[in-house]
Write a protein that holds these residues in place. Structure first.
Motif, short mmCIF file in Angstrom:
data_model
loop_
_atom_site.label_atom_id
_atom_site.label_comp_id
_atom_site.label_asym_id
_atom_site.label_seq_id
_atom_site.Cartn_x
_atom_site.Cartn_y
_atom_site.Cartn_z
N LEU A 165 -3.09 20.09 -6.77
CA LEU A 165 -3.83 21.32 -7.03
C LEU A 165 -2.82 22.38 -7.48
N LEU A 166 -3.12 23.02 -8.59
CA LEU A 166 -2.16 23.97 -9.17
C LEU A 166 -2.79 25.34 -9.37
N ILE A 226 0.97 11.10 -13.86
CA ILE A 226 0.32 10.45 -12.72
C ILE A 226 1.16 9.25 -12.25
N GLY A 227 1.32 9.11 -10.94
CA GLY A 227 2.04 7.98 -10.38
C GLY A 227 3.45 8.31 -9.95
N MET A 228 3.94 9.51 -10.25
CA MET A 228 5.30 9.88 -9.86
C MET A 228 5.31 11.31 -9.33
N ALA A 229 6.29 11.65 -8.51
CA ALA A 229 6.44 13.01 -8.01
C ALA A 229 6.71 13.93 -9.20
N MET A 230 5.89 14.96 -9.35
CA MET A 230 5.94 15.74 -10.59
C MET A 230 6.12 17.24 -10.40
N VAL A 231 6.13 17.73 -9.18
CA VAL A 231 6.15 19.19 -8.98
C VAL A 231 7.41 19.82 -9.58
N TYR A 232 8.57 19.20 -9.37
CA TYR A 232 9.79 19.76 -9.94
C TYR A 232 9.74 19.75 -11.46
N THR A 233 9.19 18.68 -12.02
CA THR A 233 9.03 18.61 -13.49
C THR A 233 8.14 19.73 -13.99
N LEU A 234 7.04 19.99 -13.28
CA LEU A 234 6.13 21.07 -13.67
C LEU A 234 6.81 22.43 -13.53
N ALA A 235 7.58 22.63 -12.46
CA ALA A 235 8.28 23.89 -12.26
C ALA A 235 9.30 24.12 -13.38
N THR A 236 10.00 23.04 -13.78
CA THR A 236 10.98 23.16 -14.86
C THR A 236 10.30 23.52 -16.18
N SER A 237 9.16 22.89 -16.46
CA SER A 237 8.42 23.21 -17.69
C SER A 237 7.94 24.66 -17.69
N ALA A 238 7.46 25.12 -16.52
CA ALA A 238 6.98 26.50 -16.41
C ALA A 238 8.13 27.48 -16.64
N LYS A 239 9.30 27.18 -16.11
CA LYS A 239 10.46 28.05 -16.28
C LYS A 239 10.88 28.10 -17.75
N MET A 253 0.85 -1.19 0.00
CA MET A 253 0.00 0.00 0.00
C MET A 253 0.89 1.24 0.00
N THR A 254 0.58 2.15 -0.90
CA THR A 254 1.40 3.35 -1.05
C THR A 254 1.15 4.32 0.10
N ASP A 255 2.22 4.82 0.66
CA ASP A 255 2.12 5.82 1.72
C ASP A 255 2.22 7.20 1.06
N HIS A 256 1.08 7.74 0.68
CA HIS A 256 1.07 9.03 -0.04
C HIS A 256 1.66 10.15 0.81
N GLY A 257 1.35 10.15 2.07
CA GLY A 257 1.86 11.21 2.95
C GLY A 257 3.38 11.23 2.99
N LEU A 258 4.00 10.05 3.07
CA LEU A 258 5.46 9.96 3.11
C LEU A 258 6.07 10.46 1.81
N THR A 278 -2.81 16.74 -3.00
CA THR A 278 -4.12 16.15 -2.67
C THR A 278 -3.87 14.91 -1.81
N GLU A 279 -4.92 14.34 -1.31
CA GLU A 279 -4.78 13.20 -0.40
C GLU A 279 -4.08 12.02 -1.06
N LYS A 280 -4.35 11.77 -2.34
CA LYS A 280 -3.79 10.60 -3.01
C LYS A 280 -2.63 10.94 -3.94
N TYR A 281 -2.14 12.16 -3.92
CA TYR A 281 -0.97 12.51 -4.74
C TYR A 281 0.21 11.61 -4.32
N PRO A 282 0.98 11.07 -5.28
CA PRO A 282 1.06 11.38 -6.71
C PRO A 282 0.20 10.51 -7.62
#
Length: 247
Positions: A77-78, A106-119, A1-6, A68-72
């Protein structure tokens, strides 16, 4: 079971280590997101920090996110907002692009990827290269504009030209007319035509001075003065043409 919080905590720690001062936690009420969970803001600009500040573009935007609760396993929320110089229409386009990219990761940590794309998007849209292209286009447009040369014609410049032209024409007419035509009895007033042909006409004055008596003569303009002027001009031009042919 995935520990989303961790996974979420590990991602925040990684982002803080990489972005340092460019990421900060903000109050949910300032995020523009409908959540009470922790919210973070990443500050982005077109250039890297090591570039000369004089060459940097005064444009910045904020990428705001909340897990969100189930991220990634679901998108975060953006929100995107301009901190300085980014157009509202561009903000909307960027937000849509990031939402699409989040759905693809979906399924992987993506915030840094999104920040890089935005830059990268910000650099392409508002970076120095984009500004240079805009300047080149503006310069090319200016080069295409035909700028008229020469002094513009105004009422004042036309009047000045007209006065000089009439004075020169009067002198030429005086040279062409026989002396007998210019002679007039002292007791007879000059008509407008003879007065003008004599070359003694003053452009602005309404009276002339007799060389012998040095007294002012009253000028009697006839009603056909304008017609006579046209006749004299035709006569002058004809004489000019004859002289040219003889020469």
């Amino acid at each position: 079971m995935t520990d989303h919080g961790l996974e979420q905590e590990m991602e925040i720690e990684a982002l803080q280590a990489i972005l340092m001062d460019d990421i900060k936690e903000i109050d949910p009420s300032e995020s523009g997101l409908k959540t009470t969970s922790r919210c973070f803001q990443i500050t982005l600009s077109p250039q890297d920090d090591d570039l000369d500040a004089a060459n940097s573009t005064p444009v910045q935007l904020a990428l705001i996110f909340s897990h969100t609760e189930k991220y990634p396993d679901e998108p975060p929320l953006l929100n995107v907002k301009s901190l300085r110089g980014v157009k509202p229409g561009d903000i909307k386009i960027l937000h849509e692009n990031l939402a699409e990219e989040a759905a693809e990761n979906i399924g992987m940590a993506m915030v840094y990827t999104l920040a890089t794309s935005a830059k990268e998007w910000l650099h392409e849209k508002y970076g120095q290269n984009a500004l240079d292209d805009a300047v080149d286009e503006t310069a090319a447009a200016v080069d295409d504009v035909i700028v008229p040369h020469g002094e513009p014609v105004t009422v004042e410049t036309f009047v000045t030209w007209r006065e000089r032209f009439e004075a020169e024409l009067a002198l030429e007419r005086a040279k062409l007319m026989p002396e007998s035509a210019l002679a007039a009895p002292k007791d007879k007033k000059l008509t407008g035509r003879l007065w003008f042909e004599s070359g003694r006409a003053s452009v602005k004055g309404s009276a002339v001075v007799d060389d012998e008596s040095e007294e002012e003569e009253e000028i009697d303009f006839d009603d056909d003065f304008e017609d006579d002027e046209e006749d004299m001009l035709d006569h002058y031009l004809a004489q000019k043409s004859e002289k040219s042919l003889e020469g």
